[in-house]
Design a protein around this motif. Structure first.
Motif, PDB file in Angstrom:
ATOM      1  N   GLN A 260       3.983  10.055   3.823  1.00 26.39           N
ATOM      2  CA  GLN A 260       3.157   9.204   2.750  1.00 26.39           C
ATOM      3  C   GLN A 260       2.136   9.825   2.179  1.00 26.39           C
ATOM      4  O   GLN A 260       1.837   9.928   1.127  1.00 26.39           O
ATOM      5  N   ALA A 261       1.245  10.691   2.862  1.00 22.43           N
ATOM      6  CA  ALA A 261       0.110  11.072   2.386  1.00 22.43           C
ATOM      7  C   ALA A 261       0.315  12.245   1.340  1.00 22.43           C
ATOM      8  O   ALA A 261      -0.398  12.420   0.325  1.00 22.43           O
ATOM      9  N   THR A 262       1.572  13.054   1.523  1.00 18.69           N
ATOM     10  CA  THR A 262       1.772  13.969   0.680  1.00 18.69           C
ATOM     11  C   THR A 262       2.191  13.143  -0.601  1.00 18.69           C
ATOM     12  O   THR A 262       2.113  13.763  -1.702  1.00 18.69           O
ATOM     13  N   VAL A 263       3.225  12.683  -0.341  1.00 17.66           N
ATOM     14  CA  VAL A 263       4.128  11.980  -1.656  1.00 17.66           C
ATOM     15  C   VAL A 263       2.935  11.013  -2.250  1.00 17.66           C
ATOM     16  O   VAL A 263       3.093  11.225  -3.656  1.00 17.66           O
ATOM     17  N   GLN A 264       1.900  10.707  -1.870  1.00 20.11           N
ATOM     18  CA  GLN A 264       1.162   9.938  -2.434  1.00 20.11           C
ATOM     19  C   GLN A 264       0.316  10.709  -3.308  1.00 20.11           C
ATOM     20  O   GLN A 264      -0.231  10.438  -4.579  1.00 20.11           O
ATOM     21  N   ARG A 265       0.078  12.153  -2.961  1.00 21.19           N
ATOM     22  CA  ARG A 265      -0.661  13.051  -3.684  1.00 21.19           C
ATOM     23  C   ARG A 265      -0.118  13.514  -4.855  1.00 21.19           C
ATOM     24  O   ARG A 265      -0.492  13.466  -5.946  1.00 21.19           O
ATOM     25  N   ALA A 359      -3.237   6.556   3.256  1.00 17.98           N
ATOM     26  CA  ALA A 359      -1.845   6.671   3.228  1.00 17.98           C
ATOM     27  C   ALA A 359      -1.682   4.898   4.026  1.00 17.98           C
ATOM     28  O   ALA A 359      -0.604   4.497   3.464  1.00 17.98           O
ATOM     29  N   LEU A 360      -2.057   4.775   4.994  1.00 18.02           N
ATOM     30  CA  LEU A 360      -1.862   3.556   5.933  1.00 18.02           C
ATOM     31  C   LEU A 360      -1.921   2.377   4.961  1.00 18.02           C
ATOM     32  O   LEU A 360      -1.280   1.347   4.891  1.00 18.02           O
ATOM     33  N   TRP A 365       0.072  -2.009   2.218  1.00 15.25           N
ATOM     34  CA  TRP A 365      -0.037  -3.179   0.946  1.00 15.25           C
ATOM     35  C   TRP A 365       1.450  -3.178   0.299  1.00 15.25           C
ATOM     36  O   TRP A 365       1.860  -4.025  -0.086  1.00 15.25           O
ATOM     37  N   GLU A 366       1.911  -1.973  -0.033  1.00 17.46           N
ATOM     38  CA  GLU A 366       3.147  -2.067  -0.770  1.00 17.46           C
ATOM     39  C   GLU A 366       4.277  -2.429  -0.051  1.00 17.46           C
ATOM     40  O   GLU A 366       5.158  -3.194  -0.356  1.00 17.46           O
ATOM     41  N   LEU A 388      -9.881  -3.683   2.607  1.00 10.32           N
ATOM     42  CA  LEU A 388      -9.930  -4.308   3.952  1.00 10.32           C
ATOM     43  C   LEU A 388      -8.948  -3.670   4.980  1.00 10.32           C
ATOM     44  O   LEU A 388      -9.376  -3.557   5.936  1.00 10.32           O
ATOM     45  N   LEU A 389      -7.799  -2.938   4.400  1.00 13.47           N
ATOM     46  CA  LEU A 389      -6.773  -2.319   5.271  1.00 13.47           C
ATOM     47  C   LEU A 389      -7.297  -1.206   5.663  1.00 13.47           C
ATOM     48  O   LEU A 389      -7.108  -0.665   6.762  1.00 13.47           O
ATOM     49  N   VAL A 390      -8.100  -0.580   4.912  1.00 17.16           N
ATOM     50  CA  VAL A 390      -8.910   0.755   5.303  1.00 17.16           C
ATOM     51  C   VAL A 390      -9.766   0.514   6.392  1.00 17.16           C
ATOM     52  O   VAL A 390      -9.702   1.088   7.604  1.00 17.16           O
ATOM     53  N   LEU A 391     -10.749  -0.530   6.385  1.00 17.96           N
ATOM     54  CA  LEU A 391     -11.568  -1.131   7.384  1.00 17.96           C
ATOM     55  C   LEU A 391     -10.735  -1.507   8.758  1.00 17.96           C
ATOM     56  O   LEU A 391     -11.142  -0.945   9.817  1.00 17.96           O
TER      57      LEU A 391
END
Length: 606
Positions: A260-265, A359-360, A365-366, A388-391
């Motif tokens: 996810q982290a790579t695809v997102q970028r 990424a999380l 969310w999605e 809020l999900l980041v927190l």
């Protein structure tokens, strides 16, 4: 003997504080610039107008963390130079990802990479299976990454473990929460520079202390450390050519192409060419970083060989993860340089954690919230939920870090064991979908679950089984404790050598002796094997049921018959059009004008 605690000076704390402040400042800057992170597209994807080189660096340092800086030199110190072959496994993974996986996922432009699984298998259950595995993997990974610098720094500097864990967690959560993708990417670039500067300082000063690189190499060769090629095919051998190159390439092909982290970028870049370039550029970074940290490991061994005393044998430190900090505090005796090394460790942890948090929040969310709440909320409310999900995940990371503080072994093996066990099934799900058109959603779900459980069970069991002791010798002639005590201390310093001599394992215990480098391959193979078997038992897909855009381009261009490349039914919103043109098209009749590269929608070019 008690571990020797070194005192940091004012200059060290200034350098350390500056790195933290700059990282936090980047988040504040992007919170109040541009679109001010007011939309989910801006917060999660950077508005899809990012630059290639910064994204390439961000991809690199997202996975080259404090674990690399602590674990790799310790591995080279303890086991010799063979681990350097890991570099070639990484290069192979980058090549495979660039050729196969980036062209597969980039045209789809999904915020969550797991949306691919839902569309390919026509099943929300398949998507949530992948998402759930990813959450488990990332939370464990963040926890281990935070612990890596924490325990090491406490041993040699006295800086409390709990304080390091909380500092890393709060700073990473702070700038990710405020600045979103743009803050994460540019903070990663800054942190990458700090990491490289810290490692280079160690190499330069350490080489000078030993007497030059030729002397470093001579000493390691004299002690039997220079060894690169072990072609033993036995999978229970802890490290061999096959596990370091093939096993690593399998594991990291997911990281560089499908995670996810790579695809997102790379999906935040405007063109496929730039997306592929952002991944392929990682080869340069991988060679540079891996060569540097591996070189630091053999320099460290040469230094202690000249002194005639291994710190682990002399019980100055309690585990291999503390080797590098102990070496730094002895050798980098100039004001600010120990602080630079600590900043280097923190930068590695911050870069990985912030990327994971971003990424999380995107996948949660999605994949969980948007399908239920997306039509009821305003754009501002959606963005608030992602923040809020980041927190939430930042707090979860701190909690998991405290839980994993007491795991034994090198931090490198801990990380690759448990996260590798979860990486394999995610890779397997994408392989099952992209390479096997006849696999159905039931096979994907059952295979995904078993593909997680099986290698995770092996990795947990491995901590109850003793591996083969290292056959390499360590310098002890000038140590300050008796030889009998040294022998005992050396034995107790590693969870891999708690017994003397080889031990025979039979039955199910044999599984626990399989090299940790094979865990991802085992997970991926389980998913594919079980997935195909279950698909055959429950009714395979028919030819043409799967749209060609969900198969790897190489497969449907070169390997499948024409009947598979052409869908059985033409959906109104999917037409064959030349790449780079927004055109209405008229369905399959346009195929003479279009390359066999796939389908694009009427309103968005691939």
């Amino acid at each position: 003997m008690e571990s020797q605690v070194m005192v940091l000076g004012a200059a060290d704390y200034v350098v350390f504080a500056l790195v933290l402040l700059v990282s936090a400042g980047i988040g504040i800057f992007y919170a109040f610039s541009g679109n001010k992170q007011k939309t989910t597209g801006e917060f999660l994807m950077g508005g899809t107008q990012m630059k290639t080189v910064p994204l390439a660096i961000s991809i690199l340092v997202s996975f080259m963390s404090a674990i690399l800086i602590l674990g790799t030199p310790a591995e080279m110190y303890r086991e010799g130079t063979q681990y350097y072959l890991y570099t070639f496994g990484l290069i192979g993974a980058i090549g495979v990802s660039t050729l196969l996986y980036v062209p597969l996922l980039y045209p789809l432009k999904y915020t969550s990479s797991f949306e691919y699984l839902e569309k390919r298998f026509n099943s929300r259950a398949a998507r949530l299976t992948g998402t759930s595995i990813m959450i488990v993997q990332q939370v464990i990974y963040m926890g281990v990454v935070s612990v890596a610098p924490s325990t090491a720094l406490e041993a040699v500097t006295g800086f409390p473990t709990w304080a390091t864990i909380i500092t890393i967690g709060l700073v990473a959560t702070f700038y990710t929460h405020l600045g979103g993708m743009k803050a994460v990417v540019w903070a990663n670039v800054f942190q990458g520079v700090v990491m490289l500067a810290g490692v280079l300082a160690i190499i330069i000063r350490g080489t000078y202390a030993v007497g030059g690189l030729s002397e470093v190499w001579r000493i390691n060769e004299e002690w039997g450390r220079i060894q690169f090629f072990d072609f033993n095919p036995d999978p229970t051998v802890r490290q061999s050519f096959w596990s370091l190159v093939i096993g690593t390439a399998i594991a990291w092909s997911h990281t560089y192409g499908l995670s996810q982290a790579t695809v997102q970028r790379y999906c935040a870049l405007p063109t496929l060419r730039q997306a592929r370039l952002s991944v392929i550029l990682n080869i340069v970074g991988v060679i540079l970083l891996m060569t540097s940290v591996c070189l630091a490991g053999i320099i460290m061994f040469a230094y202690y060989a000249q002194k005639g005393c291994d710190p682990l044998s002399d019980t100055k430190i309690s585990n291999p993860n503390q080797l590098m900090p102990h070496f730094v505090m002895e050798v980098l005796g100039y004001p600010g340089l120990p602080g630079l090394f600590i900043s280097c460790l923190f930068s590695g942890a911050l870069s990985t954690m912030s990327s994971s948090l971003n990424a999380l929040s995107a996948v949660c969310w999605e994949d969980f919230f948007k399908p239920v709440l997306g039509d009821r909320l305003t754009e501002a409310q959606e963005t608030l939920i992602t923040k809020l999900l980041v927190l939430f995940f930042g707090a979860a990371d701190i909690g998991v870090s405290f839980m994993t503080m007491h795991l034994g072994g090198t931090i490198l093996q801990v990380c690759l064991s448990f996260t590798g066990a979860a990486t394999g099934p995610m890779l397997g799900l994408f392989i099952l979908g992209a390479f096997f058109p006849w696999a159905n959603w039931i096979g994907a779900v059952v295979g995904g679950v078993l593909g997680l459980v099986f290698p995770l069970w092996i990795s947990i069991g491995a901590y109850t089984v003793v591996g083969t002791p290292s056959s390499l010798e360590y310098p002890t002639n000038n140590c300050s404790v008796p030889n009998s005590t040294i022998s005992m201390a050396t034995t107790m310093s590693s969870n891999l050598t708690t017994v003397q001599g080889p031990v025979e394992y039979t039955g199910i215990s044999t599984l626990y002796t399989v090299s940790y480098l094979w865990y991802p391959a085992i997970g991926a193979a389980t998913v594919v094997g079980v997935g195909l078997l279950v698909s055959a038992m429950t009714g395979m897909n028919r030819v043409g049921d799967v749209e060609p855009r969900f198969l790897v381009p190489f497969l449907y261009r070169r390997c499948l018959p024409e009947v598979v490349r052409t869908p059985r039914r033409c959906l109104p919103e999917v037409v064959r059009t030349p790449r780079g043109c927004d055109t209405e098209g008229s369905g399959p009749d346009d195929k003479e004008k279009a390359p066999a590269s796939g389908y694009v929608s009427r309103t968005r070019c691939c």
